[in-house]
Design a protein around this motif. Structure first.
Motif, PDB file in Angstrom:
ATOM      1  N   GLY A   1      88.479  55.705   9.996  1.00  0.00           N
ATOM      2  CA  GLY A   1      88.225  57.139   9.944  1.00  0.00           C
ATOM      3  C   GLY A   1      88.224  57.830  11.292  1.00  0.00           C
TER       4      GLY A   1
ATOM      5  N   SER B   1      94.159  56.663   5.800  1.00  0.00           N
ATOM      6  CA  SER B   1      92.708  56.710   5.970  1.00  0.00           C
ATOM      7  C   SER B   1      92.087  57.923   5.278  1.00  0.00           C
ATOM      8  CB  SER B   1      92.479  56.833   7.474  1.00  0.00           C
ATOM      9  OG  SER B   1      91.200  57.229   7.801  1.00  0.00           O
TER      10      SER B   1
ATOM     11  N   GLN C   1      88.723  41.162  12.557  1.00  0.00           N
ATOM     12  CA  GLN C   1      88.279  42.409  11.922  1.00  0.00           C
ATOM     13  C   GLN C   1      87.417  42.071  10.704  1.00  0.00           C
ATOM     14  OE1 GLN C   1      90.108  46.649  11.173  1.00  0.00           O
ATOM     15  NE2 GLN C   1      91.229  45.207   9.906  1.00  0.00           N
TER      16      GLN C   1
ATOM     17  N   THR D   1      95.626  55.023  11.140  1.00  0.00           N
ATOM     18  CA  THR D   1      96.341  56.141  10.515  1.00  0.00           C
ATOM     19  C   THR D   1      96.786  57.191  11.533  1.00  0.00           C
ATOM     20  OG1 THR D   1      95.080  55.731   8.515  1.00  0.00           O
ATOM     21  CG2 THR D   1      96.210  57.842   8.664  1.00  0.00           C
TER      22      THR D   1
HETATM   23  C1  LIG Z   1      99.309  51.723   6.873  1.00  0.00           C
HETATM   24  C2  LIG Z   1      98.283  50.750   7.347  1.00  0.00           C
HETATM   25  C3  LIG Z   1      98.579  49.398   7.438  1.00  0.00           C
HETATM   26  C4  LIG Z   1      97.625  48.476   7.899  1.00  0.00           C
HETATM   27  N1  LIG Z   1      97.947  47.170   8.019  1.00  0.00           N
HETATM   28  C5  LIG Z   1      97.041  46.295   8.557  1.00  0.00           C
HETATM   29  C6  LIG Z   1      97.403  44.929   8.814  1.00  0.00           C
HETATM   30  O1  LIG Z   1      98.518  44.495   8.529  1.00  0.00           O
HETATM   31  N2  LIG Z   1      96.475  44.109   9.377  1.00  0.00           N
HETATM   32  C7  LIG Z   1      95.206  44.573   9.709  1.00  0.00           C
HETATM   33  O2  LIG Z   1      94.416  43.809  10.250  1.00  0.00           O
HETATM   34  N3  LIG Z   1      94.850  45.845   9.448  1.00  0.00           N
HETATM   35  C8  LIG Z   1      95.732  46.708   8.899  1.00  0.00           C
HETATM   36  N4  LIG Z   1      95.370  48.013   8.672  1.00  0.00           N
HETATM   37  C9  LIG Z   1      93.960  48.433   8.927  1.00  0.00           C
HETATM   38  C10 LIG Z   1      93.709  48.684  10.390  1.00  0.00           C
HETATM   39  O3  LIG Z   1      93.551  47.462  11.051  1.00  0.00           O
HETATM   40  C11 LIG Z   1      92.431  49.507  10.658  1.00  0.00           C
HETATM   41  O4  LIG Z   1      91.314  48.877  10.127  1.00  0.00           O
HETATM   42  C12 LIG Z   1      92.479  50.911  10.108  1.00  0.00           C
HETATM   43  O5  LIG Z   1      93.728  51.502  10.276  1.00  0.00           O
HETATM   44  C13 LIG Z   1      91.424  51.753  10.782  1.00  0.00           C
HETATM   45  O6  LIG Z   1      91.200  52.913  10.066  1.00  0.00           O
HETATM   46  P1  LIG Z   1      92.019  54.287  10.226  1.00  0.00           P
HETATM   47  O7  LIG Z   1      93.294  54.060   9.496  1.00  0.00           O
HETATM   48  O8  LIG Z   1      91.103  55.260   9.599  1.00  0.00           O
HETATM   49  O9  LIG Z   1      92.228  54.522  11.686  1.00  0.00           O
HETATM   50  C14 LIG Z   1      96.313  48.933   8.235  1.00  0.00           C
HETATM   51  C15 LIG Z   1      96.037  50.307   8.168  1.00  0.00           C
HETATM   52  C16 LIG Z   1      96.999  51.214   7.735  1.00  0.00           C
HETATM   53  C17 LIG Z   1      96.658  52.672   7.697  1.00  0.00           C
END
Ligand SMILES: Cc1cc2nc3c(=O)[nH]c(=O)nc-3n(C[C@H](O)[C@H](O)[C@H](O)COP(=O)(O)O)c2cc1C
Length: 373
Positions: free
Chosen positions: A220, A338, A150, A242
């Motif tokens: 998003g 998010s 990522q 999210t």
């Molecule tokens: C509560 C939470 C915890 C997350 N933990 C990680 C993680 O441990 N490792 C990771 O690569 N991304 C993590 N992410 C980011 C996600 O990989 C991803 O980029 C993100 O959720 C995408 O955006 P969105 O929340 O708008 O769908 C996390 C996101 C959230 C909301």
């Protein structure tokens, strides 16, 4: 000769075929459950798999938890006699690791023993060396496991994609809207980030293999509208984080989940700050990263100049009490989420979320086709 945007979409379409080949139970376009630390567990990943998507398990509180989670997935799928659960094949779920503080040795043990179909790496310390070691070791551990990385800037994407020693199989392009950790100060919205990366990967400056790396859009995306937008930008699939916090399978406190459903106006109610990491006792994240979450009383007090020690005391008391003292507008603890919170209105089963998302993608695409001429 077709225009650049058209070439982008043609390439994304051919990458969709690659993804379908690699993850044969999935439906196209690929819908992915992001590996959210603690929140994305076996139950969520399996439900997403059942709906034809790809669910990632997130890092646990302890590095060894990934072994417990993968064991759970394996035994659950064996119980159901799932066609993908035979030991010779890959497990139809992925696992996520944070590189900066992850335990590579435990990750190698887990990946070689359970052979998840994909591994998602995120947040190396600056420079490529950590990431390269992780990719090399995990590939040795399970050659057919797909390696996803990522990234949140063009530079990061090019650095990772042009590495011929340890190339990724898939890049997840994380826009600034994303919940949880993302780029701290150089993040940018998916609408410009994704097509610019796509164009750059096509350029002749980069090695040829980079052209065949599928891009997954993240950040998003909470419903079919965001998903179609990402596909239009050149994504071959979409990853949601999210939205799955508001699923019945998420490993989440009920008050936290209620807050995800209640909150609106992510532009003004969410922000990126290290404050909540520090209140929870987490230090050491590379400075390039910072988490997006709902801003609550701790933030208001911090802005008003309340000293950290006092904030920490109030935070710890609130966490002990739980409920609205911990989460909600007057709450005090981390509520990572998010900018899309205003689009998330109900808790649903992950299978329903994935199926509805795909139905909406199809309907929206058809309606665009009919209405634009
Ligand atoms: C509560 C939470 C915890 C997350 N933990 C990680 C993680 O441990 N490792 C990771 O690569 N991304 C993590 N992410 C980011 C996600 O990989 C991803 O980029 C993100 O959720 C995408 O955006 P969105 O929340 O708008 O769908 C996390 C996101 C959230 C909301």
């Amino acid at each position: 000769m077709s225009s650049r945007p058209v070439r982008t979409l043609l390439r994304a379409a051919s990458h969709r075929a690659l993804l379908k080949e690699k993850f044969p139970w999935t439906l196209s376009p690929l819908v992915v459950g992001a590996p959210m630390r603690v929140f994305s567990g076996p139950e969520l990943a399996i439900s997403i798999y059942r709906a034809g998507g790809l669910g990632f398990i997130g890092p646990g509180i302890k590095a060894a938890n990934i072994i417990i989670d993968l064991e759970e997935v394996q035994s659950q799928l064996l119980k159901e006699n799932s066609p993908n659960s035979k030991s010779a094949e890959l497990l139809p779920v992925g696992v996520g690791f944070q590189v900066w503080n992850g335990d590579l040795e435990k990750a190698v043990i887990a990946v070689s023993k359970y052979r998840p179909c994909a591994v998602w790496l995120f947040a190396p310390r600056s420079g490529q060396s950590d990431l390269v070691s992780w990719i090399i070791r995990l590939r040795e551990a399970s050659f057919n496991t797909s390696i996803w990385v990522q990234v949140g800037t063009l530079k990061e994407a090019l650095d990772v994609a042009s590495n011929t020693v340890a190339p990724p199989d898939v890049l997840v392009i994380q826009g600034a809207e994303a919940g949880g950790h993302g780029r701290a100060s150089d993040g940018i919205g998916l609408i410009t980030l994704l097509p610019e990366i796509s164009d750059a990967l096509e350029s002749i400056e980069i090695n040829n293999a980079a052209k065949s790396i599928p891009l997954i859009g993240a950040g998003g995306i909470a419903d079919g509208r965001g998903a179609v937008a990402a596909l239009g930008l050149g994504a071959s699939g979409v990853a949601l984080g999210t939205r799955f916090l508001a699923s019945t399978e998420a490993r989440i406190n009920e008050s936290y989940q209620t807050e995800i459903i209640r909150a609106t106006d992510g532009a003004s109610t969410t922000g990126r700050t290290q404050l909540y990491n520090h209140l929870r006792g987490t230090f050491g994240w590379p400075e390039e990263f910072s988490p997006r979450g709902l801003l609550n009383q701790s933030w208001t007090d911090y802005k008003a100049g309340v000293p950290f020690d006092e904030l920490k005391k109030l935070h710890d008391e609130a966490v002990k009490e739980g409920g609205n003292s911990a989460w909600g507008p007057n709450g005090r603890t981390a509520t990572y989420a998010s900018a899309s919170v205003g689009l998330i209105r109900e808790v649903q089963d992950a299978e329903i979320i994935v199926r509805k998302l795909r139905e909406d993608i199809i309907s929206i695409t058809k309606s665009l086709e009919m209405s634009i001429n």
